[in-house]
Design a protein around this motif. Structure first.
Motif, mmCIF file in Angstrom:
data_model
loop_
_atom_site.group_PDB
_atom_site.id
_atom_site.type_symbol
_atom_site.label_atom_id
_atom_site.label_comp_id
_atom_site.label_asym_id
_atom_site.label_seq_id
_atom_site.Cartn_x
_atom_site.Cartn_y
_atom_site.Cartn_z
ATOM 1 N N VAL A 4 28.592 21.907 5.230
ATOM 2 C CA VAL A 4 27.913 23.070 4.824
ATOM 3 C C VAL A 4 27.140 23.598 5.708
ATOM 4 O O VAL A 4 26.035 22.978 6.381
ATOM 5 N N ASP A 159 32.922 23.623 6.189
ATOM 6 C CA ASP A 159 33.987 24.044 5.184
ATOM 7 C C ASP A 159 33.473 25.235 4.391
ATOM 8 O O ASP A 159 34.242 25.872 3.825
ATOM 9 N N ARG A 160 32.239 25.204 4.087
ATOM 10 C CA ARG A 160 31.443 26.391 3.413
ATOM 11 C C ARG A 160 30.282 26.804 4.090
ATOM 12 O O ARG A 160 29.518 26.126 4.858
ATOM 13 N N GLN A 194 34.815 28.895 4.200
ATOM 14 C CA GLN A 194 34.887 29.754 3.143
ATOM 15 C C GLN A 194 33.344 30.033 3.006
ATOM 16 O O GLN A 194 32.393 29.288 3.106
ATOM 17 N N LEU A 196 30.401 30.256 0.587
ATOM 18 C CA LEU A 196 30.012 29.704 -0.555
ATOM 19 C C LEU A 196 29.376 30.791 -1.473
ATOM 20 O O LEU A 196 29.611 30.849 -2.668
ATOM 21 N N SER A 271 32.698 22.962 -5.073
ATOM 22 C CA SER A 271 33.523 23.475 -4.052
ATOM 23 C C SER A 271 34.423 22.517 -3.251
ATOM 24 O O SER A 271 35.591 22.857 -2.671
ATOM 25 N N ARG A 275 38.440 22.036 -2.714
ATOM 26 C CA ARG A 275 39.391 22.112 -1.465
ATOM 27 C C ARG A 275 40.208 20.889 -1.216
ATOM 28 O O ARG A 275 41.315 21.005 -1.124
#
Length: 278
Positions: A4, A159-160, A194, A196, A271, A275
């Motif tokens: 993150v 990832d986020r 993506q 968040l 989240s 995923r």
């Protein structure tokens, strides 16, 4: 392992505060975590008070082999379960405005080598280690407040992305630029990335200007703006000055802020499960 990034393209909004608050919440809830300090100011490293290392994230970006990576990671002074990939002023040398693909993906390759048992076997840049099990459940990357190689490296590995704003007239353009950066990097190099959400920091209750700016953000970005906000409390600066997590600072203001980061941690972890299952 879930990665993150805390991101803002406007300085002074408290993205490092968000990274530290999330790290403290993860530690409190037993989530093994690594904080990667990509900001050349290295404020997160200072607040986390790690043990001395013989390398820094700047060296990892020079050479992301496991041996260099191990020398740049140290236990946090906050206690067990939270480590730091330490920052340094020298990281600025990697903040090129237009990096090549190999430069851009060095952080991602380094993070993939964090699997337990990875060996520093002298392989050239681009080959992976032999580990099979993640050492950390969560990696938090604190980005600098600019869109150069360092921030793009974080987005290429993440990832986020948590977009951090403050309730001021400049927050809308800052969030828009950060959101555009996430979308661009997703299209260029990281399809799993993506946003968040947008977390508004340093909010004062019953402040009409703050209420107006938060409403403006919600009108433009809709459900991407978190319902919970981080209140403006002196306990945040006090805890950071003492090199302690906000979760261990025993005041009403600190408990209020801690609750926000516990909620944020839950959203981050949910989240990640979504995923993985998709």
């Amino acid at each position: 392992m879930q990665v993150v990034a805390t991101l803002s393209l406007k300085g002074g909004v408290g993205k490092t505060t968000v990274a530290l608050g999330l790290a403290g919440a993860a530690q409190r809830h037993g989530v093994s975590t690594l904080v990667v300090d990509l900001d050349p100011q290295a404020n997160a490293t200072t607040a986390l008070d790690p043990e001395p290392t013989t390398a820094t994230v700047a060296d990892v970006l020079d050479d992301p082999r496991p041996g260099v990576l191990r020398r740049a990671i140290a236990p946090s002074g906050w206690g067990e379960g939270l480590d730091v990939l330490v920052g340094a002023e020298q990281t600025e040398r990697h903040n090129h405005p237009d990096p090549g693909i190999k430069q851009l993906h060095r952080l991602d390759r380094a993070l993939q080598r964090l699997a337990a048992g990875a060996e520093d076997d002298g392989e050239p840049d681009g080959d992976d280690g032999d580990g099979t099990e993640d050492r950390y459940r969560l990696v938090i990357v604190d980005c600098p407040p600019s869109l150069g190689q360092l921030t793009r490296s974080a987005l290429s590995a993440a990832d986020r992305a948590i977009l951090v704003a403050d309730p001021t007239m400049f927050s809308v353009s800052g969030v828009q630029r950060a959101f555009d950066a996430v979308q661009t990097e997703r299209e260029r190099s990281n399809a799993r990335l993506q946003p968040l959400g947008v977390l508004v920091n340093r909010v004062r209750p019953r402040n009409s200007e703050h209420d107006f700016r938060i409403g403006e953000l919600r009108e433009l970005f809709g459900p991407l703006v978190f319902n919970t906000v981080v209140p403006d409390r002196s306990a945040v600066q006090q805890a950071q000055g003492a090199c302690l997590p906000i979760q261990s600072w025993d005041t009403p203001g600190a408990r209020e802020v801690s609750a926000v980061f516990t909620t944020l941690l839950g959203r981050v972890l949910r989240s990640g499960r979504t995923r993985t299952a998709s």
